[in-house]
Design a protein around this motif. Structure first.
Motif, PDB file in Angstrom:
ATOM      1  N   ASN A 107      -5.937   2.576   7.695  1.00 23.18           N
ATOM      2  CA  ASN A 107      -5.306   3.693   7.271  1.00 23.18           C
ATOM      3  C   ASN A 107      -3.786   2.921   6.777  1.00 23.18           C
ATOM      4  O   ASN A 107      -3.465   2.181   7.693  1.00 23.18           O
ATOM      5  CB  ASN A 107      -5.054   4.662   8.215  1.00 23.18           C
ATOM      6  CG  ASN A 107      -6.121   5.073   8.862  1.00 23.18           C
ATOM      7  OD1 ASN A 107      -7.032   5.651   8.238  1.00 23.18           O
ATOM      8  ND2 ASN A 107      -6.115   4.974  10.350  1.00 23.18           N
ATOM      9  N   ILE A 139       0.258   3.312   4.577  1.00 24.53           N
ATOM     10  CA  ILE A 139       1.095   4.179   3.916  1.00 24.53           C
ATOM     11  C   ILE A 139       1.961   2.967   3.251  1.00 24.53           C
ATOM     12  O   ILE A 139       2.655   2.191   3.800  1.00 24.53           O
ATOM     13  CB  ILE A 139       1.943   5.003   4.690  1.00 24.53           C
ATOM     14  CG1 ILE A 139       1.199   6.178   5.326  1.00 24.53           C
ATOM     15  CG2 ILE A 139       2.937   5.827   3.692  1.00 24.53           C
ATOM     16  CD1 ILE A 139       1.849   6.995   6.309  1.00 24.53           C
ATOM     17  N   TRP A 140       2.462   3.371   1.979  1.00 27.35           N
ATOM     18  CA  TRP A 140       3.090   2.477   1.122  1.00 27.35           C
ATOM     19  C   TRP A 140       4.393   3.449   0.644  1.00 27.35           C
ATOM     20  O   TRP A 140       4.159   4.383   0.078  1.00 27.35           O
ATOM     21  CB  TRP A 140       2.709   1.653   0.188  1.00 27.35           C
ATOM     22  CG  TRP A 140       1.466   0.613   0.262  1.00 27.35           C
ATOM     23  CD1 TRP A 140       1.722  -0.794   0.404  1.00 27.35           C
ATOM     24  CD2 TRP A 140       0.178   0.669   0.668  1.00 27.35           C
ATOM     25  NE1 TRP A 140       0.494  -1.335   0.882  1.00 27.35           N
ATOM     26  CE2 TRP A 140      -0.584  -0.397   0.842  1.00 27.35           C
ATOM     27  CE3 TRP A 140      -0.861   1.998   0.675  1.00 27.35           C
ATOM     28  CZ2 TRP A 140      -1.784  -0.711   1.243  1.00 27.35           C
ATOM     29  CZ3 TRP A 140      -2.001   1.817   0.833  1.00 27.35           C
ATOM     30  CH2 TRP A 140      -2.489   0.528   1.228  1.00 27.35           C
ATOM     31  N   ARG A 181       5.742   7.544  -2.342  1.00 28.14           N
ATOM     32  CA  ARG A 181       4.770   6.973  -1.526  1.00 28.14           C
ATOM     33  C   ARG A 181       3.312   7.183  -2.018  1.00 28.14           C
ATOM     34  O   ARG A 181       2.717   8.201  -2.725  1.00 28.14           O
ATOM     35  CB  ARG A 181       4.789   7.581  -0.116  1.00 28.14           C
ATOM     36  CG  ARG A 181       6.218   7.429   0.664  1.00 28.14           C
ATOM     37  CD  ARG A 181       6.375   7.808   1.922  1.00 28.14           C
ATOM     38  NE  ARG A 181       7.464   7.339   2.829  1.00 28.14           N
ATOM     39  CZ  ARG A 181       7.596   6.870   4.208  1.00 28.14           C
ATOM     40  NH1 ARG A 181       6.272   7.138   4.731  1.00 28.14           N
ATOM     41  NH2 ARG A 181       8.490   6.309   4.474  1.00 28.14           N
ATOM     42  N   ALA A 214      -0.862   6.600  -0.131  1.00 25.87           N
ATOM     43  CA  ALA A 214      -1.746   6.237   1.165  1.00 25.87           C
ATOM     44  C   ALA A 214      -3.055   6.202   0.937  1.00 25.87           C
ATOM     45  O   ALA A 214      -3.588   6.479   0.103  1.00 25.87           O
ATOM     46  CB  ALA A 214      -1.273   7.079   2.286  1.00 25.87           C
ATOM     47  N   TRP A 273      -6.661   6.062   3.876  1.00 24.91           N
ATOM     48  CA  TRP A 273      -7.137   6.328   4.992  1.00 24.91           C
ATOM     49  C   TRP A 273      -8.807   6.120   5.006  1.00 24.91           C
ATOM     50  O   TRP A 273      -9.417   6.403   4.193  1.00 24.91           O
ATOM     51  CB  TRP A 273      -6.858   7.655   5.637  1.00 24.91           C
ATOM     52  CG  TRP A 273      -7.195   8.869   4.865  1.00 24.91           C
ATOM     53  CD1 TRP A 273      -8.190   9.654   4.910  1.00 24.91           C
ATOM     54  CD2 TRP A 273      -6.156   9.519   3.950  1.00 24.91           C
ATOM     55  NE1 TRP A 273      -8.081  10.761   4.032  1.00 24.91           N
ATOM     56  CE2 TRP A 273      -6.677  10.666   3.347  1.00 24.91           C
ATOM     57  CE3 TRP A 273      -4.827   9.273   3.761  1.00 24.91           C
ATOM     58  CZ2 TRP A 273      -6.022  11.530   2.506  1.00 24.91           C
ATOM     59  CZ3 TRP A 273      -4.044   9.898   2.411  1.00 24.91           C
ATOM     60  CH2 TRP A 273      -5.103  11.424   1.988  1.00 24.91           C
TER      61      TRP A 273
END
Length: 552
Positions: free
Chosen positions: A300, A302-303, A518, A520, A522
């Motif tokens: 998982n 997040i950028w 952002r 993401a 997962w």
């Protein structure tokens, strides 16, 4: 060194089919230009590769009029890179071919670590040159890890230091040794092609190759068109990836490793018979790409889009992680995110972490037993440190949970819990929400023998519009994430844990309402995650959160 004006004059006199311009390379000093080259000939291997095969029949032409693997049932050529002042071109031209063949053979987009190949293999930690045979042999035997696990520029000091030898301008390189080679990409076969027909047949029917060329002074000024040598002395030997050819233009199409400022955004065309590309040196091939087992872990992450100086690792063994953490700390990096997971069958724990370069007063622990962690948390709290990140994992065979945490020195009003049962955590979360606290960090781990999940969390007192969920099944989480994204919320934290007895994974997440750019993922397998991480990095995104869970 021949001047730019002299090159232009000769181009006009010879009616050459290429144009020159001032490139970043043409503006360098003589020593700096030499540092861009790095082929060291293995005379015996070269003689063997170029020797005519005994009693061999002339090859039958089976090639297309033109080939360019950037547009041949899709793009199978990875982006142009920059080797800097280092004679590592052989590692760049060979990994480029392996990346292309992974796309062609396996449908996988890879970004491999030239630093791992050049500085940590039999070549050794230096910017001295190499020979393609030797590089491909190392890819067969030890493989190449992903760029994100050992990015090229982290092999050098910041800023890079120059070799003390006054006759050259090489950077001083270091190896970041990754002892766990289970995620390395390997090849089964590598061969050489001497005959021009064989080269074109291979490019038509299989894929790109590596090639060695003589570099003359005018080559540094190449802007576009079909390069032919018109003026200037030879500087040295260089290695490039050959991605195609054109019979109409009578040229080979190449990808260089001098960044996008040279040639046509880092690519170029070299005339048949020029600078030894198809007369003095063979083409080298790679095939039989062996990808690593994707493993049981799922990632998982997040950028966020920003230009912060960040570096990250994921899935690293403890010894490698300890060494890397100490190294980066010494270089001025501070931990921003940290967690771990345990692989099955006694393979041990693996660490994920993100560092940013700043002078914030931060301290961290990882793999600490509960009693020691409790004492450290109390001590640091009294010294003015506040928890910024907190999580835990459970070791097998009754060894208990282990905690990872990051503290920063500030006076923010924060409160935290760790190891709380679900019922207690629910009550505390509701209470703190009503008192104006907002979740900043949230995760969970599962105790063995039916003891259930335990939650760790950090709250800060502020008025930010945040929402959170914990213990949600994948289907429900997917729906929630989509809904909140459309409402202007962005993921700030995400992680998951796996319930026993086939109950599946459960997700925890925090969103905040803001307009930050952002992205993401997962539940992604390692191989896919590596690719996404490389792609996001290239697009200007930086990791702000990364963690993993393991299917049982």
């Amino acid at each position: 060194m021949v001047s730019f004006n002299e090159v232009n004059a000769r181009l006009g006199e010879t009616q050459a089919r290429w144009t020159a311009r001032q490139t970043p390379q043409s503006l360098l000093s003589d020593r700096e230009r030499m540092a861009l080259l790095g082929v060291v000939i293995d005379r015996a291997a070269l003689a063997s590769a170029m020797a005519p095969a005994r009693l061999a029949a002339a090859p039958i032409a089976n090639f297309a009029p033109a080939v360019d693997w950037r547009n041949r049932n899709g793009n199978h050529v990875t982006g142009v890179k920059d080797q800097g002042y280092c004679g590592s071109c052989v590692s760049f031209c060979t990994t480029a071919v392996v990346e292309s063949m992974a796309s062609i053979e396996r449908g996988k987009s890879l970004n491999l670590s030239e630093a791992d190949l050049h500085f940590c293999s039999s070549h050794g930690a230096s910017c001295e040159g190499w020979w393609p045979d030797q590089a491909y042999d190392q890819i067969k035997v030890r493989g190449v890890i992903n760029e994100t696990n050992f990015s090229y520029m982290t092999a050098f000091d910041s800023p890079p230091k120059n070799d003390p030898n006054p006759d050259r301008h090489y950077w001083i390189a270091h190896c970041v040794n990754i002892s766990d080679r289970s995620k390395a990409v390997k090849i089964t076969n590598s061969s050489t092609l001497a005959n021009v027909v064989d080269r074109k047949n291979y490019l038509t029917n299989h894929g790109p190759c590596s090639a060695v060329i003589h570099v003359f002074e005018d080559f540094y000024t190449y802007g576009s068109g079909v390069y032919t040598h018109v003026t200037g002395e030879e500087v040295g030997l260089h290695c490039v990836e050959v991605i195609g050819y054109s019979e109409a233009e009578q040229c080979w199409i190449v990808k260089n490793s001098w960044g996008t400022g040279w040639g046509e955004n880092g690519f170029g065309k070299i005339g048949y018979g020029e600078i030894g590309i198809d007369t003095e040196y063979p083409f080298w091939t790679a095939s039989g790409i062996k990808l690593p087992d994707p493993g049981p872990e799922r990632f998982n992450a997040i950028w966020a889009k920003n230009n912060e100086n960040r570096t990250a690792v994921w899935g690293w063994a403890r010894a490698d992680f300890d060494r890397r953490a100490a190294e980066l700390q010494g270089q001025g990096y501070r931990l921003m995110d940290l967690n771990a997971f345990v692989l099955p069958n006694g393979q041990g724990e693996r660490f994920n972490a993100i560092w940013a370069k700043n002078n914030e007063d931060r301290t961290a622990v990882w793999g600490w037993a509960r009693k020691d962690f409790d004492a450290q948390a109390a001590k640091l709290q009294s010294q003015g440190y506040r928890l910024m990140h907190l999580n835990a994992f459970v070791l097998p065979n009754g060894q208990g949970e282990r905690f990872n945490a990051i503290w920063a020195k500030n006076n923010e009003d924060r409160t935290a819990v760790w190891g709380w049962a679900r019922k207690d955590f629910d009550a505390q979360a509701a209470k703190l929400q009503s008192q104006g606290y907002r979740l900043m960090d949230l995760n969970a781990f599962v105790l063995p023998n039916g003891q259930g999940e335990r939650f760790n969390a950090i709250w800060a007192k502020n008025s930010e519009d945040r929402t959170a969920i914990w213990g949600w099944a994948r289907k429900d989480f997917d729906w929630k994430a989509s809904t909140l994204q459309s409402q202007g919320y962005r993921l700030m934290d995400i992680n998951a844990f796996v319930l026993p007895n086939g109950q599946g994974e459960r997700f925890n997440a925090i969103w905040a309402k803001n307009s930050e750019d952002r992205t993401a993922v997962w539940g992604w397998a390692r191989e896919d995650f590596d690719w996404r991480a490389s792609e996001s990095q290239a697009q200007g995104y930086r990791l702000v959160a990364v963690n993993a869970f393991v299917f049982s």
